[in-house]
Scaffold this active site. Structure first.
Site: not given
Length: 492
Positions: A183, A469, A416
């Protein structure tokens, strides 16, 4: 061969035994984690946790949890793991992704029950989970003005942490070392890797045996990340052909920074069409506070229940929920970034639940067992910092690092919608490296697990089929597969 009371033992096994014995004696015993509330039995390897203190007045205290490899600590790589945010604790990765335990909610409402994770990354590597920057997780300082931070300062302080950590754990200094994260760690990892590489070149001691880095669903560049969502939504069947063609025509490929009212209007329509989806995995349900935690039964029509139709579907992945990471949606622009605690004053963070981690890590017994100082305050997944994105695009960082001979694996969960693989695929291709292994499927457990394209300079882009994600949370078996293969330099 050497003789033992139980028979003949290979000399190599004895060497391995004495190396591990040396590690056990050399590592700082004061940091040893001897037991954890919620877990019964012996750990499969040694665990250490505590603080590395950075000089200052007052000092900064960075918290780490170190899981020694379950296989061969003397030889296996050491991997630093960084969660994103910015401002989110790396216990996210420890608790919900690839740590040594899986947490199960207690039926009595007490502390979660811990089970060994069969797909822990510590099966093949020693892993450092670091709360960074200061102010995140259990990392703290008496001077909270230090909680004003940015990319470049975070990288510098994490580099200091590593140098001090390796002085503390000197027996690991010759092990291959890798930096990893997901991320917003798409910013953390390359900026830190650059400092480590520069430190090696300039003769900084101790000399870290840095080999490469890995980024999962990471932000990288505002142009590529910002223009990724619309093609992703179209490819996944989330918006119609008409909407996509209109967006193409009026936005002319610029979906991140619309230059006219027609582009703004179609992007608003697309946003409305996507509203209500779990942006961290479009296939998964959302967690709604106050709703049933254990299943989606409340969403099933009453008529189905009366017919006796099998309707209860537990939420996937250890009955946990997803999406505890920044960004709310890519891209991340230069300047001050609103963090989750600030966003939550104005919006409901979608599909977010960190109940079990919060309950477990704020238990006094757990905090004592892992040597977390009371001065660090209450643990929360993401802390309220003042954070500035001041490192710009990561593309030049990646180009410089891979040109210097450091290996890189860039992976994406292909469902994601927060940092879509379409943007990551585009920027990895933009580096212009020669393709040495063209787009092909890769398998895990005899099933296609995703796709991979390998470039020159040890640069790899990989997708994980059906993952969101936080890839190891959705696909733990497949994640351990590509993680171990890549570390060992094997073809994935």
């Amino acid at each position: 061969m050497a003789r033992h009371g139980l028979g003949l033992i290979p000399v190599s096994a004895l060497v391995c035994f004495f190396l591990q014995l040396h590690l056990a004696e050399a590592a700082p015993e004061v940091s040893l984690v001897r037991s954890l509330p919620g877990f019964k039995g012996a750990f499969p390897s040694r665990h250490y946790s505590g603080y590395v203190t950075l000089e200052g007045s007052p000092p900064k205290n960075l918290f780490y949890y170190f899981v020694v490899s379950e296989r061969s600590p003397a030889r296996d790589p050491v991997v630093l793991w960084l969660n994103g945010g910015p401002g989110c604790s790396s216990f996210d990765g420890f608790v919900y992704e690839h740590g040594p335990f899986n947490l199960e909610a207690s039926k009595s409402g007490g502390l979660p029950v811990l089970h060994l994770n069969p797909y822990s990354w510590s099966k093949v590597a020693s892993v450092i989970y670091l709360d960074s920057p200061v102010g995140v997780g259990f990392s703290y300082s008496a001077n909270t003005s230090y909680y004003v931070n940015g990319d470049l300062q975070t990288a510098a302080e994490t580099h200091q942490f590593l140098l001090k950590w390796f002085e503390k754990f000197q027996e690991f200094i010759t092990n291959p070392f890798y930096i990893s994260g997901e991320s917003y760690a798409g910013i953390y990892v390359p900026t830190l890797a650059s400092l480590v590489a520069n430190g090696i070149k300039s003769g900084t001691k101790p000399k870290i045996n840095f080999k490469g880095y890995m980024v999962g669903n990471g932000v990288c560049d505002s142009h590529f990340d910002g223009n990724a969502l619309v093609p992703f939504a179209h490819g996944m069947g989330l918006i119609s052909d008409m909407m996509y063609k209109e967006a193409e025509a009026v936005c002319r490929g610029n979906y991140h920074n619309p230059l006219n009212i027609d582009c703004q209007n179609i992007l608003y329509k697309i946003d409305s069409a996507l509203d209500g989806l779990n942006r961290y995995d479009i296939l998964e349900p959302c967690f709604h506070r106050g709703a049933a935690n254990e299943s989606t039964t409340s969403l099933i029509p009453e008529s189905f229940k009366q017919l006796g139709v099998a309707t209860e579907r537990p939420l996937a992945v250890r009955k946990r929920i997803f999406g505890r990471a920044w960004p709310f949606r890519a891209p991340v622009a230069d300047g001050v970034i609103p963090l989750w605690p600030q966003l939550m004053r104005e919006i409901t963070v979608p599909c977010m639940d960190d109940v079990q981690a919060t309950k477990w890590l704020n238990d006094k017994g757990v905090r004592k067992a892992i040597h977390a100082d009371p001065e660090s305050g209450r643990w929360s997944l993401c802390k309220d910092l003042h954070y500035t994105h001041d490192a710009g695009s990561m593309i030049a960082y990646h180009k410089n690092l891979t040109s210097a001979g450091y290996r890189a694996l860039i992976y994406s969960g292909d469902h994601d919608m927060c940092v879509p693989f379409t943007g990551t695929q585009a920027w990895t291709q933009s580096l212009g490296y020669e393709i040495v292994d063209e787009w092909r499927s890769w398998k895990s457990n005899a099933q296609i697990a995703g796709y991979v394209q390998e470039y020159a300079n040890g640069f790899i882009f990989l997708t994980v089929k059906g993952a969101g994600h936080t890839v190891p949370e959705y696909k733990p078996r497949e994640s351990l597969h590509f993680f171990s293969s890549w570390l060992e330099g094997k073809e994935i």
